[in-house]
Design an enzyme around this catalytic site. Structure first.
Site, mmCIF file in Angstrom:
data_model
loop_
_atom_site.group_PDB
_atom_site.id
_atom_site.type_symbol
_atom_site.label_atom_id
_atom_site.label_comp_id
_atom_site.label_asym_id
_atom_site.label_seq_id
_atom_site.Cartn_x
_atom_site.Cartn_y
_atom_site.Cartn_z
ATOM 1 N N ASP A 82 -10.380 3.053 6.794
ATOM 2 C CA ASP A 82 -9.695 3.151 5.508
ATOM 3 C C ASP A 82 -10.284 1.956 4.486
ATOM 4 O OD1 ASP A 82 -7.499 3.311 3.877
ATOM 5 O OD2 ASP A 82 -6.257 1.938 4.862
ATOM 6 N N HIS A 83 -10.322 2.417 3.290
ATOM 7 C CA HIS A 83 -11.115 1.542 2.352
ATOM 8 C C HIS A 83 -12.364 0.983 2.457
ATOM 9 C CE1 HIS A 83 -7.717 1.739 -0.559
ATOM 10 N NE2 HIS A 83 -6.817 1.585 0.516
ATOM 11 N N GLU A 134 -11.551 7.635 -3.550
ATOM 12 C CA GLU A 134 -10.594 7.377 -4.569
ATOM 13 C C GLU A 134 -10.993 7.282 -5.814
ATOM 14 O OE1 GLU A 134 -7.176 3.875 -4.733
ATOM 15 O OE2 GLU A 134 -8.214 3.916 -3.262
ATOM 16 N N GLY A 181 1.247 -2.614 0.163
ATOM 17 C CA GLY A 181 2.305 -3.549 0.369
ATOM 18 C C GLY A 181 3.716 -3.427 0.457
ATOM 19 N N SER A 214 4.075 3.944 2.427
ATOM 20 C CA SER A 214 5.149 3.405 3.064
ATOM 21 C C SER A 214 6.555 3.241 2.510
ATOM 22 C CB SER A 214 4.963 1.846 3.907
ATOM 23 O OG SER A 214 4.067 2.198 4.659
ATOM 24 N N ASN A 254 -0.895 7.887 3.984
ATOM 25 C CA ASN A 254 -1.201 6.724 4.597
ATOM 26 C C ASN A 254 0.141 5.843 4.971
ATOM 27 O OD1 ASN A 254 -3.650 7.516 4.235
ATOM 28 N ND2 ASN A 254 -4.511 5.688 3.662
ATOM 29 N N ILE A 255 0.215 5.306 5.920
ATOM 30 C CA ILE A 255 1.481 4.491 6.496
ATOM 31 C C ILE A 255 1.005 3.434 7.288
ATOM 32 C CG2 ILE A 255 3.763 4.504 7.896
ATOM 33 C CD1 ILE A 255 3.664 7.587 7.227
#
Length: 309
Positions: A82-83, A134, A181, A214, A254-255
Site C-alpha cells: 500500500d502506497h 493513483e 484517517g 473507512s 481500502n479499510i
C-alpha cells in the site's frame, strides 16, 4: 493455494458489482481476525502492507504471517504493498513475494507520475506481479501519507484514460472525496458520484480503487472516547456510499482506520474494566474478535463479496 494477484478477483468483482476488501495488516492478531472473517464469509481477500507496517513489524515477519494465513485458510489471498513511494520499495516487495504493489506517484506532476508508474509496471509485469497507481490526491493522514486539504485534488476523467493507456497499470486509485484517517469530513459526507460515473464509463471494465474508505464507525469512536480516548468529531464515509461505489466499477476498497478503531476501543475497554490484568492475551484476544466482527460486517454489508468463492 499460493498467493495470487488481484486480476481474477477484480474481473469477478466488476462483473458481480461488488468490491474486494483490502485490509491493512500490522500484526498477528489483525491478520487472524481478518482471515477468520473471510473464511466464514467465503470471500476473496487482499491483505495490504503499508510503509509504516513494514517498519513496525519487519517485512520478513509480515510475509511469514501472511504465508501462515494462506496455509491456514486456503483462501484466494493477494498480498499488496500500500502506497509505495518509489521504485525501490516496489522492487523490494516484488522481489520478496508480494503479488501486487501500489506505486503512489500522485504527489508528482502528471508526466512524472506516468514515468514512475510505467517503470514499476515494466518491472512488475515481467515477474507476474500487478500494479496499482493513483491519480488525484486524497487529503488526510495515515502512516507516511499526509496531504493537506488545500493540496487535495480530484481525479480528472480525461487524464485517467490517458494515464491508464500510457502506463499499462492494472488498477487505478481515484480521488472523489474520500480521505485518509479518522476525520474525513467536516460537514456532511459527500462523494462525487458523477465524477466516478464518468471515469468508470471512460474506462469500462477497468478496476478502480477507493482509498480512505473507512466508515469510522460511531460505536467504536464512542467506545474509545468512553474509555479514555480523545476522538472528537471523527467522521468517515457512510457505508451506503461505499456500496454504491462498488456497483460503479470500484473493485477494491481500502479499510484501515476502522480496524484500528475496533482494536483500540476493545483494548481500552478491557483494560479499564480489568485494571489488574497484565496478560496481553487477555486483551489482544477480544481485540482480535473485534477485528473479525468488523471485517465480517464489511464483507457482508458493504463490499458485497460474501459467498463469491
Amino acid at each position: 493455494m499460493p498467493l495470487i494477484t488481484s486480476s481474477e478477483m477484480f474481473k469477478n468483482a466488476y462483473k458481480g458489482g461488488y468490491a474486494v476488501g483490502a485490509f491493512n495488516v500490522n500484526n498477528m492478531e489483525i491478520i487472524q481476525g481478518i482471515i477468520e472473517a473471510a473464511k466464514e464469509e467465503k470471500s476473496p481477500l487482499i491483505l495490504q502492507v503499508s510503509a509504516g507496517a513494514r517498519k513496525y513489524a519487519n517485512p520478513i515477519y509480515l510475509r511469514k504471517l501472511v504465508e501462515a494465513a494462506v496455509e491456514d485458510s486456503d483462501l484466494p489471498i493477494c498480498l499488496h504493498l500500500d502506497h509505495g513511494e518509489d521504485f525501490e520499495i516496489c522492487k523490494a516487495c516484488i522481489d520478496n513475494g508480494f503479488t501486487s504493489v501500489m506505486i503512489d506517484g500522485s504527489k508528482h506532476p502528471f508526466e512524472e507520475n506516468i514515468r514512475l508508474t510505467k517503470e514499476v509496471v515494466e518491472y512488475a509485469h515481467a515477474r507476474g506481479v500487478v500494479v496499482e497507481a493513483e491519480l488525484g490526491r486524497l487529503a488526510g493522514v495515515e502512516d507516511a501519507v499526509s496531504v493537506s486539504a488545500k493540496d487535495a485534488t480530484y481525479t480528472d476523467p480525461a487524464q485517467a484514460v490517458e494515464f491508464v493507456e500510457r502506463t499499462g497499470v492494472d488498477s487505478l486509485a481515484i480521488a472523489i472525496g474520500t480521505s485518509h484517517g479518522a476525520y474525513k469530513f467536516k460537514g456532511e459526507p459527500s462523494l462525487d458520484f458523477e465524477r466516478l460515473q464518468e471515469i468508470s464509463s471512460r474506462l469500462e471494465g477497468f478496476p478502480l480503487v477507493l482509498h480512505g474508505a473507512s466508515s469510522v464507525m460511531p460505536e467504536f469512536v464512542a467506545k474509545c472516547n468512553e474509555f479514555g480516548g480523545e476522538l472528537p468529531g471523527a467522521k468517515g464515509v457512510p457505508e451506503d456510499m461505499l456500496r454504491r461505489a462498488a456497483s460503479m466499477g470500484v473493485c477494491k476498497i481500502n479499510i484501515d482506520t476502522d480496524l484500528r478503531l475496533a482494536m483500540t476501543a476493545t483494548i481500552r475497554e478491557y483494560l479499564t474494566k480489568n485494571p489488574a490484568e497484565f496478560d496481553p492475551r487477555k486483551y489482544l484476544g477480544p481485540a482480535r474478535d473485534a477485528i473479525k466482527g468488523i471485517v465480517s460486517h464489511k464483507i457482508k454489508n458493504v463490499l458485497g463479496s460474501s459467498n463469491t468463492l
